[in-house]
Enzyme design. Structure first.
Site, short mmCIF file in Angstrom:
data_model
loop_
_atom_site.label_atom_id
_atom_site.label_comp_id
_atom_site.label_asym_id
_atom_site.label_seq_id
_atom_site.Cartn_x
_atom_site.Cartn_y
_atom_site.Cartn_z
N ASP A 63 82.93 37.96 -22.26
CA ASP A 63 81.67 37.99 -21.50
C ASP A 63 80.45 37.66 -22.36
OD1 ASP A 63 82.46 38.47 -18.84
OD2 ASP A 63 82.70 40.62 -19.20
N GLU A 66 78.61 34.35 -21.16
CA GLU A 66 78.08 34.51 -19.80
C GLU A 66 76.93 35.52 -19.75
OE1 GLU A 66 81.19 34.33 -16.80
OE2 GLU A 66 80.14 35.93 -15.74
N ASP A 67 77.03 36.58 -20.51
CA ASP A 67 76.11 37.72 -20.31
C ASP A 67 75.21 38.06 -21.48
OD1 ASP A 67 77.19 38.10 -17.78
OD2 ASP A 67 78.71 39.50 -18.47
P1 NDP Z 1 79.33 40.36 -8.83
O1 NDP Z 1 80.42 40.19 -7.84
O2 NDP Z 1 79.13 39.27 -9.76
O3 NDP Z 1 79.47 41.72 -9.65
C1 NDP Z 1 80.68 42.09 -10.05
C2 NDP Z 1 80.82 41.77 -11.51
O4 NDP Z 1 80.00 42.67 -12.26
C3 NDP Z 1 82.23 42.01 -11.95
O5 NDP Z 1 82.98 40.85 -11.78
C4 NDP Z 1 82.04 42.42 -13.38
O6 NDP Z 1 81.99 41.22 -14.12
C5 NDP Z 1 80.67 43.06 -13.45
N1 NDP Z 1 80.61 44.53 -13.48
C6 NDP Z 1 79.75 45.27 -14.22
N2 NDP Z 1 79.88 46.56 -13.99
C7 NDP Z 1 80.89 46.70 -13.09
C8 NDP Z 1 81.51 47.82 -12.48
N3 NDP Z 1 81.11 49.07 -12.73
N4 NDP Z 1 82.50 47.62 -11.58
C9 NDP Z 1 82.91 46.36 -11.31
N5 NDP Z 1 82.36 45.24 -11.86
C10 NDP Z 1 81.35 45.41 -12.75
O7 NDP Z 1 78.06 40.77 -8.05
P2 NDP Z 1 76.81 39.94 -7.75
O8 NDP Z 1 75.70 40.90 -7.65
O9 NDP Z 1 76.63 38.82 -8.68
O10 NDP Z 1 77.12 39.36 -6.28
C11 NDP Z 1 78.00 38.31 -6.11
C12 NDP Z 1 78.42 38.11 -4.65
O11 NDP Z 1 78.35 39.32 -3.88
C13 NDP Z 1 77.56 37.08 -3.95
O12 NDP Z 1 78.37 35.94 -3.73
C14 NDP Z 1 77.16 37.71 -2.62
O13 NDP Z 1 77.56 36.90 -1.54
C15 NDP Z 1 77.90 39.00 -2.55
N6 NDP Z 1 77.04 40.07 -2.06
C16 NDP Z 1 77.52 40.92 -1.10
C17 NDP Z 1 76.74 41.94 -0.60
C18 NDP Z 1 77.31 42.89 0.40
O14 NDP Z 1 76.70 43.91 0.68
N7 NDP Z 1 78.48 42.63 0.96
C19 NDP Z 1 75.35 42.13 -1.05
C20 NDP Z 1 74.95 41.20 -2.07
C21 NDP Z 1 75.78 40.21 -2.54
P3 NDP Z 1 82.37 41.12 -15.69
O15 NDP Z 1 83.84 41.26 -15.84
O16 NDP Z 1 81.87 39.76 -16.03
O17 NDP Z 1 81.64 42.23 -16.35
ZN ZN Z 2 84.72 40.87 -17.78
#
Ligand code: NDP
Ligand code: ZN
Length: 185
Positions: A63, A66-67
């Site tokens: 990550d 990306e981050d």
């Molecule tokens: P993400 O889906 O990108 O967030 C999840 C990512 O955050 C994970 O893949 C992980 O990535 C990281 N992460 C950090 N902390 C945690 C944790 N405690 N648990 C799980 N994952 C964690 O969210 P986004 O905010 O970028 O939104 C993306 C999509 O969600 C959009 O396409 C939108 O359409 C949708 N959305 C849906 C909503 C709803 O209410 N249904 C509202 C808003 C958006 P890593 O492994 O890289 O750390």
């Molecule tokens: Zn990750």
């Protein structure tokens, strides 16, 4: 494990912990971000029995591009071309919208290298476990469910790579579904 492999692994822990030093996971408790890449690497080692040093190091760094402010040059200079390529393979294109990135992960999964597929499997295992046990603070049940459903589509393209990781994903997903179900009822 050879001395220089141990050195590379320690260097990766140090590099990732410095790069992620000011970050926390999105959960309600203050969990240092670095716990996540370490957990991904440990999952590869313990569950997937993955012992290729390049895969384990890339998992620790997965990550950073990306981050964090880590650059491709830094990773190239400190870890070499093969590890840089792997980290790039598991890095989303930030020029795309969030929705496009989600779709891209589903479509690109089957075309990744075996090592990248293993890292992505371990990453999804850790994330869905977090979605069940320490989810992002403001996420509704529907959003958590949406995330689980999306990982299923990504993982469909990662299968026939590492059976132990795939089985562990299935078990972790099932446990996460049970947690969400019990909150709903
Ligand atoms: P993400 O889906 O990108 O967030 C999840 C990512 O955050 C994970 O893949 C992980 O990535 C990281 N992460 C950090 N902390 C945690 C944790 N405690 N648990 C799980 N994952 C964690 O969210 P986004 O905010 O970028 O939104 C993306 C999509 O969600 C959009 O396409 C939108 O359409 C949708 N959305 C849906 C909503 C709803 O209410 N249904 C509202 C808003 C958006 P890593 O492994 O890289 O750390
Ligand atoms: Zn990750």
């Amino acid at each position: 494990m050879l001395d220089d492999e141990i050195g590379l692994l320690l260097k990766a822990v140090q590099f990732a912990s410095i790069k992620h030093r000011n970050q926390q996971r999105k959960s309600c408790e203050a969990i240092p971000y670095i716990n996540h890449p370490i957990e991904v690497a440990v999952t590869l080692w313990e569950v997937g029995k993955v012992c290729e040093i390049t895969t384990l190091v890339a998992a620790l760094l997965h990550d950073t591009l990306e981050d964090t402010d880590a650059t491709t040059n830094e990773i190239l200079e400190q870890f070499g071309e093969e590890i840089l390529y792997l980290v790039q393979e598991v890095t989303d294109d930030k020029n795309l919208s969030k929705q496009q990135r989600k779709l891209n992960q589903v479509e690109s999964a089957p075309h990744k290298s075996t090592a990248a597929k293993q890292i992505k499997l371990a990453d999804k295992i850790c994330n869905i476990n977090d979605i069940a046990t320490s989810p992002p603070c403001n996420w509704s049940i529907e959003r958590r469910q949406e995330y689980l459903d999306w990982t299923l589509k990504v993982v469909a393209g990662l299968r026939k790579t590492n059976l132990a990781l795939e089985k562990h994903y299935d078990v972790t997903l099932s446990k996460a579904q049970t947690v969400l179900h019990s909150i709903r009822s």
